[in-house]
Scaffold this motif. Structure first.
Motif, PDB file in Angstrom:
ATOM      1  N   HIS A 232     -50.801   4.554  17.859  1.00 50.96           N
ATOM      2  CA  HIS A 232     -49.987   3.357  18.081  1.00 50.96           C
ATOM      3  C   HIS A 232     -48.505   3.713  18.181  1.00 50.96           C
ATOM      4  O   HIS A 232     -47.974   4.475  17.377  1.00 50.96           O
ATOM      5  N   ARG A 233     -47.854   3.163  19.174  1.00 49.12           N
ATOM      6  CA  ARG A 233     -46.405   3.243  19.331  1.00 49.12           C
ATOM      7  C   ARG A 233     -45.886   4.682  19.240  1.00 49.12           C
ATOM      8  O   ARG A 233     -44.923   4.969  18.532  1.00 49.12           O
ATOM      9  N   HIS A 234     -46.509   5.573  19.973  1.00 50.05           N
ATOM     10  CA  HIS A 234     -45.998   6.948  19.996  1.00 50.05           C
ATOM     11  C   HIS A 234     -44.556   6.921  20.495  1.00 50.05           C
ATOM     12  O   HIS A 234     -44.246   6.269  21.501  1.00 50.05           O
ATOM     13  N   PRO A 235     -43.623   7.612  19.810  1.00 50.37           N
ATOM     14  CA  PRO A 235     -42.206   7.538  20.193  1.00 50.37           C
ATOM     15  C   PRO A 235     -41.940   7.853  21.656  1.00 50.37           C
ATOM     16  O   PRO A 235     -41.091   7.218  22.293  1.00 50.37           O
ATOM     17  N   LYS A 236     -42.657   8.821  22.206  1.00 50.64           N
ATOM     18  CA  LYS A 236     -42.432   9.194  23.607  1.00 50.64           C
ATOM     19  C   LYS A 236     -42.851   8.061  24.544  1.00 50.64           C
ATOM     20  O   LYS A 236     -42.189   7.807  25.569  1.00 50.64           O
ATOM     21  N   VAL A 237     -43.933   7.363  24.207  1.00 57.25           N
ATOM     22  CA  VAL A 237     -44.397   6.238  25.020  1.00 57.25           C
ATOM     23  C   VAL A 237     -43.434   5.060  24.895  1.00 57.25           C
ATOM     24  O   VAL A 237     -43.071   4.423  25.893  1.00 57.25           O
ATOM     25  N   VAL A 238     -43.004   4.775  23.675  1.00 55.97           N
ATOM     26  CA  VAL A 238     -42.056   3.673  23.454  1.00 55.97           C
ATOM     27  C   VAL A 238     -40.777   3.901  24.241  1.00 55.97           C
ATOM     28  O   VAL A 238     -40.250   2.986  24.888  1.00 55.97           O
ATOM     29  N   GLN A 239     -40.263   5.131  24.230  1.00 58.04           N
ATOM     30  CA  GLN A 239     -39.033   5.427  24.959  1.00 58.04           C
ATOM     31  C   GLN A 239     -39.221   5.282  26.466  1.00 58.04           C
ATOM     32  O   GLN A 239     -38.353   4.768  27.173  1.00 58.04           O
TER      33      GLN A 239
ATOM     34  N   ALA B  26     -52.821   4.110  29.303  1.00 65.74           N
ATOM     35  CA  ALA B  26     -51.401   3.758  29.186  1.00 65.74           C
ATOM     36  C   ALA B  26     -50.995   3.346  27.777  1.00 65.74           C
ATOM     37  O   ALA B  26     -50.053   2.574  27.604  1.00 65.74           O
ATOM     38  N   ALA B  27     -51.720   3.849  26.777  1.00 64.00           N
ATOM     39  CA  ALA B  27     -51.314   3.687  25.370  1.00 64.00           C
ATOM     40  C   ALA B  27     -51.116   2.226  24.964  1.00 64.00           C
ATOM     41  O   ALA B  27     -50.251   1.915  24.161  1.00 64.00           O
ATOM     42  N   GLY B  28     -51.917   1.336  25.549  1.00 65.98           N
ATOM     43  CA  GLY B  28     -51.871  -0.060  25.132  1.00 65.98           C
ATOM     44  C   GLY B  28     -51.355  -1.028  26.169  1.00 65.98           C
ATOM     45  O   GLY B  28     -51.517  -2.240  26.014  1.00 65.98           O
ATOM     46  N   LEU B  29     -50.725  -0.536  27.218  1.00 63.94           N
ATOM     47  CA  LEU B  29     -50.288  -1.438  28.286  1.00 63.94           C
ATOM     48  C   LEU B  29     -51.420  -1.639  29.286  1.00 63.94           C
ATOM     49  O   LEU B  29     -52.236  -0.740  29.495  1.00 63.94           O
ATOM     50  N   PRO B  30     -51.487  -2.825  29.912  1.00 62.30           N
ATOM     51  CA  PRO B  30     -52.582  -3.102  30.851  1.00 62.30           C
ATOM     52  C   PRO B  30     -52.464  -2.243  32.113  1.00 62.30           C
ATOM     53  O   PRO B  30     -51.518  -2.377  32.882  1.00 62.30           O
ATOM     54  N   LEU B  31     -53.441  -1.370  32.298  1.00 66.19           N
ATOM     55  CA  LEU B  31     -53.463  -0.513  33.476  1.00 66.19           C
ATOM     56  C   LEU B  31     -54.875   0.036  33.641  1.00 66.19           C
ATOM     57  O   LEU B  31     -55.552   0.331  32.657  1.00 66.19           O
ATOM     58  N   SER B  32     -55.312   0.141  34.883  1.00 69.57           N
ATOM     59  CA  SER B  32     -56.606   0.750  35.186  1.00 69.57           C
ATOM     60  C   SER B  32     -56.556   1.289  36.599  1.00 69.57           C
ATOM     61  O   SER B  32     -55.576   1.076  37.328  1.00 69.57           O
ATOM     62  N   ALA B  33     -57.609   1.971  36.986  1.00 72.59           N
ATOM     63  CA  ALA B  33     -57.670   2.478  38.356  1.00 72.59           C
ATOM     64  C   ALA B  33     -59.109   2.625  38.818  1.00 72.59           C
ATOM     65  O   ALA B  33     -59.985   3.020  38.044  1.00 72.59           O
ATOM     66  N   THR B  34     -59.336   2.283  40.068  1.00 66.65           N
ATOM     67  CA  THR B  34     -60.539   2.697  40.786  1.00 66.65           C
ATOM     68  C   THR B  34     -60.184   3.992  41.493  1.00 66.65           C
ATOM     69  O   THR B  34     -59.168   4.065  42.196  1.00 66.65           O
TER      70      THR B  34
ATOM     71  N   ALA C 297     -45.569   4.326  30.994  1.00 69.00           N
ATOM     72  CA  ALA C 297     -46.243   4.564  29.718  1.00 69.00           C
ATOM     73  C   ALA C 297     -47.401   5.537  29.886  1.00 69.00           C
ATOM     74  O   ALA C 297     -47.642   6.399  29.032  1.00 69.00           O
ATOM     75  N   ALA C 298     -48.127   5.410  30.998  1.00 71.46           N
ATOM     76  CA  ALA C 298     -49.249   6.314  31.258  1.00 71.46           C
ATOM     77  C   ALA C 298     -48.770   7.752  31.445  1.00 71.46           C
ATOM     78  O   ALA C 298     -49.386   8.691  30.934  1.00 71.46           O
ATOM     79  N   LEU C 299     -47.675   7.925  32.167  1.00 78.99           N
ATOM     80  CA  LEU C 299     -47.128   9.278  32.345  1.00 78.99           C
ATOM     81  C   LEU C 299     -46.745   9.898  31.009  1.00 78.99           C
ATOM     82  O   LEU C 299     -47.037  11.071  30.739  1.00 78.99           O
ATOM     83  N   ALA C 300     -46.102   9.109  30.157  1.00 81.25           N
ATOM     84  CA  ALA C 300     -45.723   9.604  28.830  1.00 81.25           C
ATOM     85  C   ALA C 300     -46.953   9.920  27.998  1.00 81.25           C
ATOM     86  O   ALA C 300     -46.996  10.925  27.268  1.00 81.25           O
ATOM     87  N   SER C 301     -47.973   9.085  28.096  1.00 81.45           N
ATOM     88  CA  SER C 301     -49.203   9.297  27.344  1.00 81.45           C
ATOM     89  C   SER C 301     -49.893  10.591  27.766  1.00 81.45           C
ATOM     90  O   SER C 301     -50.354  11.368  26.916  1.00 81.45           O
ATOM     91  N   LEU C 302     -49.959  10.846  29.070  1.00 81.31           N
ATOM     92  CA  LEU C 302     -50.549  12.093  29.555  1.00 81.31           C
ATOM     93  C   LEU C 302     -49.780  13.302  29.038  1.00 81.31           C
ATOM     94  O   LEU C 302     -50.364  14.334  28.675  1.00 81.31           O
ATOM     95  N   GLU C 303     -48.464  13.165  28.997  1.00 85.82           N
ATOM     96  CA  GLU C 303     -47.617  14.239  28.476  1.00 85.82           C
ATOM     97  C   GLU C 303     -47.952  14.526  27.015  1.00 85.82           C
ATOM     98  O   GLU C 303     -48.087  15.684  26.600  1.00 85.82           O
ATOM     99  N   VAL C 304     -48.103  13.469  26.227  1.00 84.44           N
ATOM    100  CA  VAL C 304     -48.425  13.625  24.797  1.00 84.44           C
ATOM    101  C   VAL C 304     -49.800  14.271  24.628  1.00 84.44           C
ATOM    102  O   VAL C 304     -49.976  15.180  23.798  1.00 84.44           O
TER     103      VAL C 304
END
Length: 442
Positions: free
Chosen positions: A65-72, A285-293, A321-328
């Motif tokens: 939850h609320r990883h600092p890198k994602v929040v930033q 995306a660490a909690g934000l609404p996002l998906s992909a086909t 947020a997804a980019l940051a999450s992948l980085e983490v």
């Protein structure tokens, strides 16, 4: 910002009368815990208690939850752009995300239609398969959950109540999933289940639908809401083989299994089976609404402008947020942690099983773990036992969730950042809750 006491009392009063504000279908889930904050592997309750979260917001908060890198990343993105819509405008985060996803998905699954939820990703996958194949029918597998919109619901069979009064009509047929209950005593699952699937598919194609009219087969590579069932690798390979034989597209629903949950980026890699189309969401995306086909460029190029669309899909903040999450996930080696901590948790749970006759089975891949409870005398699945144990754990400050056709399975899906100490804390509480339940019922 900390709430004033009066403000907190106001909204807690609303929680007590939640039915006046939210539909029961939304608001009556378990456990309806009032929280004021989340961080790492914990929720912080309005009651002042800290709760260890073994749900990850239902397999969403893979990086915690609320990883600092994602929040930033969210804050930085909001300073520049809040809404797309993709296609009317184009922006950096959606293109960078697509490029990053190409590096972690199976080969040639390299083209993306971004949406908001797992259900939308499934809808896109089904539409893509039907449009490009020019075939009308879909085959899904009994017990799988793919979503609640009408198209996704037509292939969802984890619980009949989800379909009640709705008559979903997307021309779908079902084949049996590789459920342990079907396995004869002493039989080899790697032999029995592929042979059974071959026979079941032959019956389906001979008696109900010609395979030349089947656009796609859709499957959860690990059964999620249906009970955390892990099929043999040979069975999934047989699914792929049958699809190839008849020119049928194979869709993997990786909404719950994706982004490190199984110890690999996706279950397709865990089982070494490559689908033609994937639906991904939840942990993206660490909690934000996002998906992909997801599909190959070759397949996506057959899906021209106007055949599918979205207003909010691929939101610029969600993509950031997804980019940051992948980085983490990469920097903190969370796939490796999921493998190690998952194996440790299963080992501990198997030891607990020896002490608790209520535990029917323990099964897991990475940090996707199911603990099935049943009647010690009959072995019948026991959803009431699960609810009692979940309540006991909640009282002691640990949040689990449930699944299975009758709610008989405890889901253990903590953030992939979980430590050995936190697993010990959570499983000690589960052990205590099981003991208390068994003492009351004996």
């Amino acid at each position: 910002m900390q709430q004033k006491l009066g403000e907190q009392q106001d909204w807690l009063h609303m929680v007590d009368n939640i039915g006046n504000f939210l539909a029961p279908s939304m608001a009556k889930d378990h456990p309806n815990l009032p929280v004021v904050k989340a961080e790492g592997c914990y929720y912080y309750g309005a009651d002042g208690k800290r709760y260890l979260d073994f749900t990850s917001g239902i397999a969403v908060e893979n990086v915690g939850h609320r990883h600092p890198k994602v929040v930033q990343a969210i804050k930085d993105s909001a300073d520049h752009l809040i809404h797309g819509p993709s296609g009317v405008i184009i922006y950096e985060s959606i293109l960078k995300l697509a490029a990053e996803l190409q590096t972690i998905l199976p080969p040639k699954l390299d083209n993306f239609f971004f949406a908001n939820s797992g259900t939308e990703a499934i809808e896109g996958a089904l539409k893509l398969a039907k449009y490009t194949s020019r075939r009308p029918y879909i085959v899904s597998f009994t017990g799988c959950f793919h979503g609640r919109s009408m198209g996704a619901l037509s292939v969802t069979t984890s619980k009949s109540k989800y379909r009640k009064h709705l008559q979903p009509t997307w021309l779908s047929y079902q084949l049996p999933y590789a459920l342990p209950e079907y396995l004869p005593e002493g039989a080899d699952p790697d032999v029995f289940f592929p042979e059974k699937l071959e026979q079941d598919a032959k019956k389906l194609f001979n008696h109900q639908v010609d395979p030349e009219e089947v656009a796609c087969m859709i499957i959860e590579p690990i059964l999620g809401e249906g009970g955390y069932i892990i099929p043999p690798k040979a069975w999934l390979k047989k699914v792929r083989e049958i699809c190839d034989r008849h020119g049928i597209l194979l869709i993997f629903d990786e909404v719950q299994t994706g982004f490190g949950r199984t110890g690999n980026w996706f279950a397709a890699q865990t089982f070494d089976v490559k689908p033609d189309i994937m639906a991904i969401a939840k942990g993206i995306a660490a909690g934000l609404p996002l998906s992909a086909t997801v599909a190959s460029k070759e397949l996506m190029d057959q899906w021209p402008l106007g055949t599918h669309g979205t207003t909010f899909g691929g939101n610029p903040i969600a993509c950031s947020a997804a980019l940051a999450s992948l980085e983490v996930l990469k920097e903190e080696k969370l796939l490796e942690n999921a493998t190690a901590m998952g194996a440790y948790a299963v080992e501990r749970l198997l030891e607990m099983k020896l002490q608790h006759p209520t535990i029917n089975d323990v099964r897991g891949v990475g940090l996707m773990i199911g603990i099935e409870l049943g009647n010690p005398e009959t072995g019948e699945p026991d959803g009431a036992a699960v609810m009692a144990v979940l309540d006991g754990c909640l009282h002691k400050g640990v949040l689990f969730y449930l699944c299975g056709n009758s709610g008989e399975v405890i889901r253990m899906i903590p953030p992939l950042t979980i430590t050995k100490e936190q697993i010990d804390d959570g499983l000690t509480v589960l052990d205590e809750a099981l003991t208390e339940f068994e003492n009351k019922t004996n």
